[in-house]
Design a protein around this motif. Structure first.
Motif, PDB file in Angstrom:
ATOM      1  N   LEU A  52       0.827  -1.204   0.000  1.00  8.55           N
ATOM      2  CA  LEU A  52       0.000   0.000   0.000  1.00  8.55           C
ATOM      3  C   LEU A  52       0.862   1.254   0.000  1.00  8.55           C
ATOM      4  O   LEU A  52       0.583   2.219  -0.727  1.00  8.55           O
ATOM      5  N   GLU A  53       1.931   1.232   0.781  1.00 11.65           N
ATOM      6  CA  GLU A  53       2.802   2.407   0.850  1.00 11.65           C
ATOM      7  C   GLU A  53       3.645   2.550  -0.416  1.00 11.65           C
ATOM      8  O   GLU A  53       3.805   3.650  -0.926  1.00 11.65           O
ATOM      9  N   LEU A  76      -3.902   7.210  -3.615  1.00 10.13           N
ATOM     10  CA  LEU A  76      -4.618   7.560  -2.382  1.00 10.13           C
ATOM     11  C   LEU A  76      -4.089   8.862  -1.805  1.00 10.13           C
ATOM     12  O   LEU A  76      -2.939   9.239  -2.033  1.00 10.13           O
ATOM     13  N   ARG A 136      -3.197   6.954   3.192  1.00  9.45           N
ATOM     14  CA  ARG A 136      -2.354   5.839   2.766  1.00  9.45           C
ATOM     15  C   ARG A 136      -1.339   5.480   3.838  1.00  9.45           C
ATOM     16  O   ARG A 136      -1.171   4.306   4.197  1.00  9.45           O
ATOM     17  N   SER A 173      -1.233   2.020   5.997  1.00  2.00           N
ATOM     18  CA  SER A 173      -0.014   1.215   5.922  1.00  2.00           C
ATOM     19  C   SER A 173       0.559   0.934   7.305  1.00  2.00           C
ATOM     20  O   SER A 173       0.927  -0.205   7.617  1.00  2.00           O
ATOM     21  N   VAL A 182      -8.839   3.257   3.565  1.00  3.55           N
ATOM     22  CA  VAL A 182      -8.479   3.222   2.142  1.00  3.55           C
ATOM     23  C   VAL A 182      -9.604   3.827   1.306  1.00  3.55           C
ATOM     24  O   VAL A 182      -9.357   4.592   0.363  1.00  3.55           O
ATOM     25  N   ARG A 197      -8.787  12.003  -2.466  1.00  8.07           N
ATOM     26  CA  ARG A 197      -7.494  12.169  -3.130  1.00  8.07           C
ATOM     27  C   ARG A 197      -7.372  13.439  -3.892  1.00  8.07           C
ATOM     28  O   ARG A 197      -8.165  14.188  -4.213  1.00  8.07           O
TER      29      ARG A 197
END
Length: 94
Positions: A20-21, A27, A32, A36, A87, A94
């Motif tokens: 994810l990171e 995101l 994010r 993470s 998420v 975003r």
């Protein structure tokens, strides 16, 4: 669940947090990073907790007593749900 299943779950949470990171997925940065870190912390904590759980089960089997209740599934499920919401918010803002 067995010890090996919890270790796989721990590795999956760690891999999810790293992915994810690294991937970002467009995101919002704050969401994010939060998701993470939560995944990484949960994965890091799940492994030793799985070992302690295994020790309890092993002792119960040797002493021929009822198997104890596992405290891990509910917190892990809650954390995964929370990360899912974070998420989703990261995609929205975003």
């Amino acid at each position: 669940r067995t010890y090996l299943a919890w270790i796989r779950t721990s590795l999956a949470l760690l891999a999810g947090g790293i992915a994810l990171e690294v991937l970002g997925l467009g995101l919002h940065e704050g969401y994010r990073l939060t998701a993470s870190v939560i995944l990484l912390l949960t994965g890091t904590l799940a492994a030793p907790l799985a070992w302690f759980n295994w020790v309890r089960f092993e002792r119960a089997l040797r002493e021929n007593t009822p198997l104890p209740h596992s405290p891990l599934p509910l917190p892990v499920a809650i954390v995964i749900g929370i990360v899912g919401v974070i998420v989703l918010l990261g995609f929205i803002f975003r």
